[in-house]
Design a protein around this motif. Structure first.
Motif, PDB file in Angstrom:
ATOM      1  N   MET A 116       0.806  -1.228   0.000  1.00  0.00           N
ATOM      2  CA  MET A 116       0.000   0.000   0.000  1.00  0.00           C
ATOM      3  C   MET A 116       0.831   1.266   0.000  1.00  0.00           C
ATOM      4  N   TYR A 123      -6.609   6.122  -0.569  1.00  0.00           N
ATOM      5  CA  TYR A 123      -6.783   4.676  -0.746  1.00  0.00           C
ATOM      6  C   TYR A 123      -6.206   3.916   0.447  1.00  0.00           C
ATOM      7  N   ARG A 124      -5.016   4.330   0.908  1.00  0.00           N
ATOM      8  CA  ARG A 124      -4.427   3.673   2.082  1.00  0.00           C
ATOM      9  C   ARG A 124      -5.330   3.837   3.296  1.00  0.00           C
ATOM     10  N   THR A 127      -8.501   1.653   3.025  1.00  0.00           N
ATOM     11  CA  THR A 127      -8.171   0.235   3.174  1.00  0.00           C
ATOM     12  C   THR A 127      -7.902  -0.106   4.629  1.00  0.00           C
ATOM     13  N   ARG A 128      -7.117   0.726   5.291  1.00  0.00           N
ATOM     14  CA  ARG A 128      -6.818   0.476   6.710  1.00  0.00           C
ATOM     15  C   ARG A 128      -8.089   0.557   7.546  1.00  0.00           C
ATOM     16  N   THR A 130     -11.136  -0.077   6.649  1.00  0.00           N
ATOM     17  CA  THR A 130     -11.949  -1.267   6.397  1.00  0.00           C
ATOM     18  C   THR A 130     -11.423  -2.462   7.186  1.00  0.00           C
ATOM     19  N   HIS A 170     -17.310  -3.866  -0.675  1.00  0.00           N
ATOM     20  CA  HIS A 170     -15.993  -3.230  -0.605  1.00  0.00           C
ATOM     21  C   HIS A 170     -15.073  -4.001   0.345  1.00  0.00           C
ATOM     22  N   THR A 171     -15.615  -4.430   1.480  1.00  0.00           N
ATOM     23  CA  THR A 171     -14.816  -5.169   2.457  1.00  0.00           C
ATOM     24  C   THR A 171     -14.354  -6.499   1.874  1.00  0.00           C
ATOM     25  N   VAL A 174     -11.470  -5.788  -0.413  1.00  0.00           N
ATOM     26  CA  VAL A 174     -10.229  -5.488   0.305  1.00  0.00           C
ATOM     27  C   VAL A 174      -9.556  -6.787   0.753  1.00  0.00           C
ATOM     28  N   ARG A 177      -7.999  -8.576  -2.253  1.00  0.00           N
ATOM     29  CA  ARG A 177      -6.710  -8.009  -2.671  1.00  0.00           C
ATOM     30  C   ARG A 177      -5.611  -8.333  -1.669  1.00  0.00           C
ATOM     31  N   ASP A 328      -9.985   4.064  -4.557  1.00  0.00           N
ATOM     32  CA  ASP A 328     -11.075   3.535  -3.752  1.00  0.00           C
ATOM     33  C   ASP A 328     -12.396   4.162  -4.208  1.00  0.00           C
TER      34      ASP A 328
END
Length: 392
Positions: A116, A123-124, A127-128, A130, A170-171, A174, A177, A328
């Motif tokens: 990341m 985006y980071r 993601t964190r 989530t 979305h979760t 994540v 990925r 995102d």
């Protein structure tokens, strides 16, 4: 003169297979990756001090250290060597700082700090958030290989029960990925999120997707701050401003533009239609095109292929560039830019103004003036979203 190493790619490294004896492949700047007979891949740093070749300094296991991080370490060690200092002790301390990713929480932290690191700040952060909000509290303590699809489905179901099916999807994405990264690092063998169909979590009609003003601003700022080639950044911005199809833009030629008149004429033959299409350009679009013209890499096409031959970039190039950014933005495709512009212009009453003019059978000049006004109003709106995103 020694042959320069060709820089490696992540896909090339993943494809390296073990042999009867261990071997090394150079990336450049002293960085090499050593492939052991067991298949384990280890980053090393090759250097000389006082004119003498020194034993390789170990950077660490490829599963724990990405190519980007390994290059950064090699650069740091090369700077130490240039000052006459051995990097061995520093490399040993750096290795000690690496987590051993046995459980998902540690693996997620490794993912966030390596994979990341090159993504946009937004985006980071998402993601964190989530992972911290829903994933790690539920399964963060489980071994990586013990996480099942039932675990992921249960997390998604809990999020859906809060009335947030899109966040549930979305979760799931994540986690998918995250496990793709872990599989590439040989820290996992299967992806528990991959077997969960997206349609079982949330159904989205992509034909109705309209980006909000906040999403427009955030996306364009992330694109501008990214490391993709400048012409591709300008192409994506122009795709927003001109409201044309992706193929119309990437296959455009300089002969089609009259920048002094802020006019782009797309030939009927290229459109496979009966008449040319005239696109009136806002001054922001003209500025971007003039920048491209000053630095143009091809005589004919506005966006020539990097291969050097006189042909445009592939239609998929912009999609790949956006995908690489890891933006995102849920359920977004490039075609949504056109729908987004139409929706916001309707909100700003520009479409109704244009229709009123058509009903009154305006002259050609009046119609052109109306189209220029619409293009400029849209470009000004986009600028305002970018400025707003900068303040958030």
């Amino acid at each position: 003169m020694p042959k320069l190493a060709v820089p490696l790619t992540e896909s090339q490294i993943r494809a390296l297979e073990p042999r009867a004896t261990r071997y090394s492949i150079a990336d450049g700047n002293g960085l090499v990756i050593e492939v052991m007979t067991t298949g384990t891949k280890v980053w090393r740093f090759r250097y000389s001090l006082n004119g003498k070749r020194q034993p390789l300094a170990t950077i660490g296991d490829y599963r724990m250290i990405s190519l980007r991080v390994a290059r950064a370490r090699a650069q740091k060690y090369a700077e130490m060597v240039a000052q006459g200092v051995s990097p061995v002790a520093t490399a040993r301390r750096d290795r000690g700082a690496e987590s051993k990713a046995d459980v998902l929480r540690e693996a997620a932290e490794l993912y966030l700090t390596t994979e990341m690191a090159g993504k946009s700040e937004e985006y980071r952060r998402t993601t964190r958030r989530t992972l911290d909000k829903d994933v790690l509290p539920a399964i963060g303590g489980k071994p990586i290989k013990a996480v099942t699809s039932d675990d992921i489905a249960a997390i998604c179901d809990r999020i859906k029960s809060r009335g947030s099916p899109k966040m549930a999807l979305h979760t799931r994405n994540v986690v998918k990925r995250l496990y793709e990264y872990l599989i590439a690092r040989q820290l996992a063998t299967t992806n528990p999120a991959e077997v969960i169909p997206a349609r079982s979590i949330a159904t989205v009609d992509s034909r109705t997707r309209v980006l909000s003003g906040d999403e427009i601003g955030t996306m364009l700022r992330a694109i501008d701050a990214s490391s993709i080639r400048r012409p591709l950044k300008l192409a994506l911005h122009l795709l927003v401003l001109t409201m044309v199809r992706k193929s119309d833009l990437v296959e455009s030629t300089w002969a089609e533009f009259d920048l002094d008149r802020a006019l782009w004429t797309i030939p009927a033959a290229r459109l496979k239609k009966d008449r040319d299409q005239r696109v009136h350009l806002a001054h922001q679009a003209v500025d971007l095109l003039r920048e491209l013209h000053r630095a143009r890499a091809g005589r004919h096409f506005v966006f020539p292929s990097v291969r050097g031959d006189d042909r445009p970039i592939a239609r998929s190039t912009l999609n790949q560039a956006v995908k690489a950014l890891g933006l995102d933005v849920e359920h977004f495709v490039l075609h949504d830019f056109r729908r987004t512009a139409s929706a916001h212009l309707r909100d700003m009453a520009q479409r109704s103004d244009a229709l009123e003019g058509l009903e009154q059978q305006p002259t050609a000049e009046e119609h052109a003036t109306g189209q220029r006004r619409i293009a400029q109003r849209w470009a000004d709106f986009v600028d305002a979203q970018i400025e707003g995103a900068a303040k958030r």
